[in-house]
Design an enzyme around this catalytic site. Structure first.
Site, PDB file in Angstrom:
ATOM      1  N   HIS A  12      19.565  -9.917  17.481  1.00  0.00           N
ATOM      2  CA  HIS A  12      19.661  -9.610  18.910  1.00  0.00           C
ATOM      3  C   HIS A  12      18.348  -9.949  19.577  1.00  0.00           C
ATOM      4  O   HIS A  12      17.275  -9.793  18.977  1.00  0.00           O
ATOM      5  CB  HIS A  12      19.994  -8.125  19.118  1.00  0.00           C
ATOM      6  CG  HIS A  12      20.445  -7.799  20.505  1.00  0.00           C
ATOM      7  ND1 HIS A  12      19.558  -7.580  21.539  1.00  0.00           N
ATOM      8  CD2 HIS A  12      21.694  -7.677  21.030  1.00  0.00           C
ATOM      9  CE1 HIS A  12      20.254  -7.322  22.643  1.00  0.00           C
ATOM     10  NE2 HIS A  12      21.533  -7.377  22.364  1.00  0.00           N
TER      11      HIS A  12
ATOM     12  N   ASP B 224      28.360  -7.006  18.612  1.00  0.00           N
ATOM     13  CA  ASP B 224      29.392  -8.023  18.811  1.00  0.00           C
ATOM     14  C   ASP B 224      30.154  -8.301  17.520  1.00  0.00           C
ATOM     15  O   ASP B 224      31.351  -8.562  17.537  1.00  0.00           O
ATOM     16  CB  ASP B 224      28.769  -9.336  19.315  1.00  0.00           C
ATOM     17  CG  ASP B 224      28.089  -9.166  20.656  1.00  0.00           C
ATOM     18  OD1 ASP B 224      28.725  -8.585  21.549  1.00  0.00           O
ATOM     19  OD2 ASP B 224      26.942  -9.600  20.822  1.00  0.00           O
TER      20      ASP B 224
END
Length: 436
Positions: free
Chosen positions: A313, A371
């Site tokens: 991320h 995700d």
């Protein structure tokens, strides 16, 4: 906002006079150097592509500590909210700054659930799209079109207008997403049922048909609600910054949120969970679990061009706190639906194991992110991959609205106007066509 006693001094090696810059301290996080008077006093701008070192606003809504893997909504850790609150409680917190008491909770839930219907004309607007249009293309149009139907809440500078627009947007987004889905598969629209929960109502509008009764599965209902909570806000990301920039011009709230939807569509932002599932499907087609080792070796090879989606991320340099919660939910959903042995899910768990144990990925802090797990959960529930980003937009709507309201209420807010470092041609003269 009061400046610190400490100041930053900017000096120049060409003999230009130095300049003292105020420093502001936040509640937590890095100090901020105030450069607002820089251009006026020096005739110079700062250069910061992507705004990675620039605070565009002051905010009291969401705080992320990427090194610690911490996410706070109004000071509350996401881990506590995901366990002890539902999505509408979280909406109330983001909009008003505090968690609701029992009376406030009942009133707010009722207000939202009483606005779930959309104008019947929206159906005809929807039917103008091709049935195979990407849901995010449809959602960008539908959300922007709301301003054509609700003229009594389009003044962004009126707090009452912003309040009713907020309630309408939060209430109607699930209806619009479900309508877009039903339209794409040729099924009749299912009207909302206001005695169901926010997530339960969305499930029914998505998966029910007029020919039989639909029963909401509480495990799936809770999983969806958690997905909504975990995606509700995330500081000054690309789509939130887009909403703020769009809203700074004084446009109506529906148009500002539609701009956020359009930005979220990008594969580097909201489209990441869609890209993750597409990656898993491709590995599965090439041999599944047996090919995971080969795939991970390609990821390690910089020249292969193969990317590992759903891991790492930009902000979190530790395990994404949302991913831990989503991992638990993922296991609950797969167990409830009897999908623990589904080939794609076994493949996903194999990828997860390598990423958490292999020194290459651990050293680079490429942990599974939210995700990765939310994509797996949504596929298990029966949500098509193309709809993932639309559901992200549904969840993020409240964060966008809270940020928009905060910006409009900030006495220091101005229309956004980034500067540039111009490297094109200097002034020149247009020659007659025969001399060019």
């Amino acid at each position: 906002m009061t400046p610190s006693d400490v100041k930053a001094t900017l000096s120049f090696s060409d003999g230009s006079p130095s300049m003292d810059l105020p420093i502001y301290k936040g509640t937590v996080g890095p100090d901020v150097i105030d450069i607002r008077k820089l251009y006026g006093q020096t005739g110079k701008f700062t250069y910061d592509p992507g705004f990675l070192s620039t605070a565009s606003c002051q905010s009291t809504i969401t705080y992320i500590d990427g090194d610690k893997g911490e996410l706070l909504y109004r000071g509350y850790p996401i881990e506590q909210l995901a366990v002890h609150c539902d999505y509408l409680d979280t909406c109330y917190l983001l909009l008003y700054g505090e968690l609701p008491n029992s009376e406030q909770r009942g009133t707010f839930h009722q207000r939202v659930l009483n606005h779930t219907m959309v104008n019947e004309q929206m159906q005809f607007f929807l039917r103008g799209f091709r049935r195979d249009a990407h849901p995010m293309a449809v959602m960008t149009g539908l959300v922007g079109a709301l301003s054509a139907f609700y003229h009594d809440s389009t003044d962004i500078n009126n707090p009452e207008h912003r309040e009713i627009a907020a309630i309408r947007l939060i209430a109607k987004m699930p209806t619009l997403v479900a309508m877009a889905y039903k339209y794409s598969i040729g099924q009749p629209f299912i009207y909302p049922k206001n005695d169901l929960s926010y997530a339960g109502n969305f499930m029914r509008m998505m998966f029910a048909t007029p020919c039989e009764e639909y029963k909401v599965n509480p495990v799936i209902e809770r999983a969806l609600d958690r997905i909504f909570i975990l995606h509700a806000d995330h500081e000054q990301n690309a789509s939130t910054s887009t909403v703020r920039l769009c809203g700074s011009s004084g446009t109506n709230p529906f148009a500002a949120i539609a701009a956020g939807v359009a930005c979220l569509w990008g594969p580097a932002h909201g489209g990441a969970n869609e890209a993750c599932l597409n990656m898993l499907t491709e590995i599965q087609a090439k041999g599944g679990v047996a090919k995971v080792g080969e795939f991970m070796n390609q990821v390690k090879d910089k020249n292969s061009g193969v990317k590992l989606m759903g891991f790492g991320h930009r902000v979190y340099k530790n395990y994404d706190p949302r991913a831990k919660l989503m991992q638990e939910t993922c296991k609950e959903v797969l167990l409830e639906l009897g999908l623990e042995n589904d080939p794609l899910f076994k493949l996903a768990m194999s990828l997860e194991k390598i990423a958490l144990e292999d020194d290459y990925f651990v050293a680079r802090k490429l942990y599974p992110n939210v995700d990765f797990y939310s994509g797996i959960v949504q596929r298990a529930i029966g949500i098509p991959v193309q709809l993932f980003t639309a559901i992200f937009a549904l969840a993020r709507t409240v964060g966008w609205i809270a940020q928009l309201n905060e910006m409009i209420s900030d006495p220091e807010y101005k229309i956004g106007r980034p500067r540039q470092l111009f490297t094109g041609a200097a002034a020149r003269t247009v020659k007659p066509v025969e001399q060019r």
